[in-house]
Enzyme design. Structure first.
Site, mmCIF file in Angstrom:
data_model
loop_
_atom_site.group_PDB
_atom_site.id
_atom_site.type_symbol
_atom_site.label_atom_id
_atom_site.label_comp_id
_atom_site.label_asym_id
_atom_site.label_seq_id
_atom_site.Cartn_x
_atom_site.Cartn_y
_atom_site.Cartn_z
ATOM 1 C CE LYS A 181 -3.179 2.775 0.594
ATOM 2 N NZ LYS A 181 -4.229 3.048 -0.532
ATOM 3 C CB CYS B 110 -3.704 8.759 0.014
ATOM 4 S SG CYS B 110 -5.566 8.538 0.515
HETATM 5 N N1 SAJ Z 1 -1.515 14.689 -9.098
HETATM 6 C C1 SAJ Z 1 -0.560 15.512 -10.063
HETATM 7 N N2 SAJ Z 1 -0.345 14.910 -11.225
HETATM 8 C C2 SAJ Z 1 -0.889 13.694 -11.788
HETATM 9 C C3 SAJ Z 1 -1.633 13.153 -11.161
HETATM 10 C C4 SAJ Z 1 -2.116 13.410 -9.803
HETATM 11 O O1 SAJ Z 1 -0.232 16.717 -9.756
HETATM 12 O O2 SAJ Z 1 -0.369 13.363 -13.028
HETATM 13 C C5 SAJ Z 1 -1.775 15.188 -7.883
HETATM 14 C C6 SAJ Z 1 -3.372 15.593 -7.823
HETATM 15 O O3 SAJ Z 1 -3.671 16.704 -8.259
HETATM 16 C C7 SAJ Z 1 -3.630 15.288 -6.320
HETATM 17 C C8 SAJ Z 1 -2.326 14.202 -5.961
HETATM 18 O O4 SAJ Z 1 -1.614 14.222 -6.990
HETATM 19 O O5 SAJ Z 1 -3.065 16.587 -5.638
HETATM 20 C C9 SAJ Z 1 -2.964 13.009 -5.634
HETATM 21 O O6 SAJ Z 1 -4.115 12.652 -6.506
HETATM 22 P P1 SAJ Z 1 -4.246 11.201 -7.219
HETATM 23 O O7 SAJ Z 1 -5.516 11.132 -8.148
HETATM 24 O O8 SAJ Z 1 -3.058 10.791 -7.723
HETATM 25 O O9 SAJ Z 1 -4.629 10.280 -6.025
HETATM 26 P P2 SAJ Z 1 -5.537 10.110 -4.523
HETATM 27 O O10 SAJ Z 1 -4.932 10.721 -3.457
HETATM 28 O O11 SAJ Z 1 -6.893 10.749 -4.920
HETATM 29 O O12 SAJ Z 1 -5.689 8.592 -4.575
HETATM 30 C C10 SAJ Z 1 -4.492 7.755 -4.324
HETATM 31 C C11 SAJ Z 1 -4.712 6.557 -5.298
HETATM 32 N N3 SAJ Z 1 -3.440 5.933 -5.372
HETATM 33 C C12 SAJ Z 1 -2.813 5.834 -6.641
HETATM 34 O O13 SAJ Z 1 -3.087 6.059 -7.808
HETATM 35 C C13 SAJ Z 1 -1.495 5.093 -6.500
HETATM 36 C C14 SAJ Z 1 -5.861 5.765 -5.217
HETATM 37 O O14 SAJ Z 1 -5.840 4.522 -5.753
HETATM 38 C C15 SAJ Z 1 -5.666 5.397 -3.525
HETATM 39 O O15 SAJ Z 1 -6.663 4.502 -2.942
HETATM 40 C C16 SAJ Z 1 -5.555 6.482 -2.741
HETATM 41 O O16 SAJ Z 1 -4.373 7.294 -3.243
HETATM 42 C C17 SAJ Z 1 -5.499 6.081 -1.072
HETATM 43 O O17 SAJ Z 1 -6.539 5.993 -0.598
HETATM 44 O O18 SAJ Z 1 -4.438 5.776 -0.733
#
Ligand code: SAJ
Length: 420
Positions: free
Chosen positions: A205, A259
């Protein structure tokens, strides 16, 4: 295969409540436990106090069918799941006190043959610590319980679908526990169930979210390099991604949420010398928000020097990612706070996904855009993509709005030279 009749789920938050609901929907009676009376009252009325599509309808249904009921104190069951928060302390060390409190609350009612599954994101070794805590208080149960760790992987906004369809990693404290936990998850999960031990499942995780953090840090670092080099980072990434084995993510104004901006610290705090890249990624993603603040302040100063008066600035977006209303650990909110700490004059804050905020006075996105001399795109909300491209305002695009506008064919509205 074993069938299960009663489950007690501790923690009715973003993960616990959808999980409890899905289990109830599969025909198993669920006791949902939460320390917050408001949550318990709401669930028992068939209502929810979190934002998640379709969850309200499903909760109402399973509560009316008497498959789910909520309580303040744990109730005896044959399976217990724990989905409580694991925040970090001031020094970025994980705080597993909620997991241990949930464990302690069920110790008196545990019986031989029960299954306990921890779903909360946890530092490596937590499941073993839970095992030791239980057996120190109930030594007669030693080796007679099944204890496993199974993290969730769902994306807010799509939780119900992903809970059911995502593959899961399941790690027990021994093979029997892993097997028993797999039988339980098979009742309501359609994705593959991968068996391992508890330490690997815990690390898995943390590694998933750290991997994404590292990849985003690479994109954010590129955006800072390209800014200095006079290269359009969006065009660069698009071109580099034409390579069959390159897939660079999207730069933004930092990494937020509860997360990805948190979990890597669970590795760094335990293995500080070894986790060089993971630690550096956290630094880079935090620095990106600070860098954006400096860019905005600098643009404001340049405008003042050129025109002799302060610009009107629209800060577009406050959520931690596009098209949600969640502001937790949001870099955009941090940026707005920092910029406005310096001076509030002429600043407009926009967040189309929330009606009001207790600190910021929110402005409608169209109105803010029309009035602004400087438009700062912090979050790529869909609403902003429809705004026209103009060259009579300075646009600070930290999240790739312009690239997405090109993709959907937004045209320039005016043809005057850029004025800063
Ligand atoms: N972000 C960027 N660039 C990108 C992708 C995301 O700057 O290309 C930023 C987003 O704007 C945000 C942050 O990253 O601020 C996180 O967003 P996210 O969509 O990547 O993830 P979360 O936090 O909504 O959900 C994550 C997911 N983990 C992964 O993709 C590995 C989800 O599957 C998990 O279940 C969740 O964390 C969790 O609960 O741990």
């Amino acid at each position: 295969m074993k069938t299960f009749d009663v489950v007690t789920t501790i923690g009715l938050g973003y993960i616990g409540l959808p999980t409890a609901t899905l289990i109830a929907k599969s025909g198993i009676h669920v006791n949902g436990i939460d320390v917050n009376p408001k949550v318990v009252d709401a669930v028992n009325k068939g209502q929810i106090i979190i934002v998640e599509p379709d969850l309200d309808v499903l909760v109402k249904q399973v509560v009316e069918e008497k498959m789910l009921s909520a309580h303040l104190e744990p109730i005896r069951a044959e399976v217990y799941t724990i989905a409580v928060p694991t925040p970090f302390k001031g020094n970025h060390e994980p705080d597993i006190s909620y997991v241990l409190a949930a464990t302690n609350s069920i110790i008196p009612i545990l019986e031989e043959g029960d299954l306990l599954v921890i779903e909360s994101t946890s530092p490596v070794g937590t499941t073993e610590q839970v095992r030791d805590t239980i057996y120190s208080k109930r030594p007669e149960l030693e080796e007679k319980l099944f204890i496993a760790y199974c993290p969730e992987r769902v994306l807010p906004g799509n939780i119900l679908y992903e809970l059911k369809h995502n593959d899961r990693v399941i790690g027990g404290i021994d093979e029997e526990s892993t097997q028993k936990a797999c039988e339980f998850f098979r009742c309501f999960v359609q994705g593959e169930l991968y068996k391992t031990n508890s330490r690997t499942a815990e690390m898995c995780k943390l590694v998933e979210n750290s991997s994404r953090d590292v990849q985003i840090a690479f994109a954010n670092e590129l955006s800072i390099i390209c800014d200095k080099a006079g290269i359009n980072v969006w065009e660069l990434i698009e071109l580099a991604n034409k390579h069959p084995r390159v897939n660079i993510l999207t730069p933004g104004c930092g990494v937020g949420g509860h997360c990805i901006a948190v979990d890597p610290y669970f590795i760094v705090s335990e293995y500080p010398l070894e986790s060089q890249i993971i630690g550096k990624a956290r630094e880079i993603n935090n620095y990106k928000a600070f860098w954006c603040v400096e860019k905005i302040k600098n643009a404001k100063l340049q405008y003042r020097l050129k025109y002799g008066n302060d610009p009107k600035i629209a800060l577009m977006g406050m959520a931690f990612k596009p098209n949600i209303d969640d502001l937790r650990e949001s870099p955009a909110k941090y940026i707005a706070q920092k910029v406005m700490q310096a001076e509030q004059n002429g600043m407009m804050v926009v967040e189309p996904n929330i009606a009001e905020h207790n600190i910021f006075k929110l402005t409608n996105y169209q109105e803010a855009f029309d009035r602004a001399d400087i438009v700062v795109y912090l979050v790529a909300h869909d609403e902003f993509l429809k705004l026209p491209k103009v060259n009579d305002k300075l646009i600070l695009d930290f999240c790739g709005i312009s690239k997405r506008q090109v993709l959907i064919g937004v045209e320039y509205k005016k043809k005057s030279p850029i004025s800063t």
